[in-house]
Motif scaffolding. Sequence first.
Motif, PDB file in Angstrom:
ATOM      1  N   SER A  66       2.156  10.560  -1.142  1.00 31.78           N
ATOM      2  CA  SER A  66       1.552  11.755  -0.532  1.00 31.78           C
ATOM      3  C   SER A  66       2.405  12.263   0.637  1.00 31.78           C
ATOM      4  CB  SER A  66       0.123  11.471  -0.066  1.00 31.78           C
ATOM      5  OG  SER A  66       0.107  10.496   0.957  1.00 31.78           O
ATOM      6  N   GLU A  68       5.690  11.856   0.898  1.00 28.00           N
ATOM      7  CA  GLU A  68       6.872  12.457   0.265  1.00 28.00           C
ATOM      8  C   GLU A  68       6.547  13.867  -0.229  1.00 28.00           C
ATOM      9  OE1 GLU A  68       9.959  11.576   0.113  1.00 28.00           O
ATOM     10  OE2 GLU A  68       9.768   9.553   0.910  1.00 28.00           O
ATOM     11  N   ASP A  69       5.363  14.037  -0.812  1.00 29.00           N
ATOM     12  CA  ASP A  69       4.941  15.345  -1.318  1.00 29.00           C
ATOM     13  C   ASP A  69       4.796  16.344  -0.173  1.00 29.00           C
ATOM     14  OD1 ASP A  69       4.120  16.956  -3.600  1.00 29.00           O
ATOM     15  OD2 ASP A  69       2.130  16.962  -2.649  1.00 29.00           O
ATOM     16  N   LYS A  70       4.202  15.900   0.945  1.00 31.52           N
ATOM     17  CA  LYS A  70       4.074  16.780   2.118  1.00 31.52           C
ATOM     18  C   LYS A  70       5.448  17.191   2.629  1.00 31.52           C
ATOM     19  CE  LYS A  70       1.330  14.558   5.084  1.00 31.52           C
ATOM     20  NZ  LYS A  70       0.470  14.285   6.247  1.00 31.52           N
ATOM     21  N   GLN A  72       8.295  17.294   0.989  1.00 32.19           N
ATOM     22  CA  GLN A  72       9.028  18.114   0.022  1.00 32.19           C
ATOM     23  C   GLN A  72       8.500  19.545  -0.032  1.00 32.19           C
ATOM     24  OE1 GLN A  72       8.920  16.644  -3.982  1.00 32.19           O
ATOM     25  NE2 GLN A  72      10.436  18.107  -4.704  1.00 32.19           N
ATOM     26  N   HIS A  73       7.182  19.710  -0.084  1.00 31.25           N
ATOM     27  CA  HIS A  73       6.591  21.035  -0.251  1.00 31.25           C
ATOM     28  C   HIS A  73       6.231  21.718   1.064  1.00 31.25           C
ATOM     29  CE1 HIS A  73       5.835  19.131  -4.237  1.00 31.25           C
ATOM     30  NE2 HIS A  73       6.340  20.293  -4.617  1.00 31.25           N
ATOM     31  N   LYS A  74       6.276  20.978   2.174  1.00 27.72           N
ATOM     32  CA  LYS A  74       5.929  21.506   3.505  1.00 27.72           C
ATOM     33  C   LYS A  74       4.508  22.070   3.525  1.00 27.72           C
ATOM     34  CE  LYS A  74      10.268  21.093   4.975  1.00 27.72           C
ATOM     35  NZ  LYS A  74      10.803  20.091   4.094  1.00 27.72           N
ATOM     36  N   ARG A  75       3.631  21.476   2.713  1.00 28.40           N
ATOM     37  CA  ARG A  75       2.232  21.883   2.629  1.00 28.40           C
ATOM     38  C   ARG A  75       1.349  20.644   2.612  1.00 28.40           C
ATOM     39  NH1 ARG A  75       1.256  27.126   3.634  1.00 28.40           N
ATOM     40  NH2 ARG A  75       3.082  28.284   3.032  1.00 28.40           N
ATOM     41  N   THR A  76       0.153  20.768   3.188  1.00 25.42           N
ATOM     42  CA  THR A  76      -0.808  19.667   3.168  1.00 25.42           C
ATOM     43  C   THR A  76      -1.557  19.699   1.840  1.00 25.42           C
ATOM     44  OG1 THR A  76      -2.547  20.999   4.162  1.00 25.42           O
ATOM     45  CG2 THR A  76      -1.109  19.787   5.667  1.00 25.42           C
ATOM     46  N   GLY A  79      -3.196  22.912   1.153  1.00 25.53           N
ATOM     47  CA  GLY A  79      -2.325  24.072   1.014  1.00 25.53           C
ATOM     48  C   GLY A  79      -1.858  24.709   2.310  1.00 25.53           C
ATOM     49  N   PRO A  81       0.250  24.892   5.961  1.00 22.69           N
ATOM     50  CA  PRO A  81       1.571  24.398   6.355  1.00 22.69           C
ATOM     51  C   PRO A  81       1.486  23.088   7.135  1.00 22.69           C
ATOM     52  CG  PRO A  81       1.121  26.549   7.355  1.00 22.69           C
ATOM     53  CD  PRO A  81      -0.070  26.163   6.556  1.00 22.69           C
TER      54      PRO A  81
END
Length: 130
Positions: A66, A68-70, A72-76, A79, A81
């Motif tokens: 989770s 890593e996902d935050k 990479q996408h710069k989103r929580t 959704g 920022p």
Amino acid sequence: MDLKIRPIHHHLEERVCAHVFLCMLAYYVEWHMRQALAPMLFDDEESAAGEALRTSIVAPAQRSPSAEDKAQHKRTADGSPVHSFQTLLQDLRTVALNTVQMGEETCQIITTPTPVQQRAFDLLKVSSRA
């Protein structure tokens, strides 16, 4: 941590002790704030999941999927920022207490928090109202 104990210009033992105490207290408050605000920050909310990915106790620490996902996408997860601790504090600084005077009557009004600010207040369990 963003706080630092740096050289100080106190010459009395009591003042040096008081300075170190206040710095440690600030570290403690920041640590608790980071724990509460982790869903909004780049900080890892699920450090146990990252720990489970380590192959050895001497291997470098791993981030949870989770986190890593935050990153990479710069989103929580909801959704919005992701913030660093410093950018979130900068955003929270815009909440202000305004004193309004009309004739002889005065009242104090707090600015309405943005959704990001309100989420931070909710996570910290503090009211944005006086």
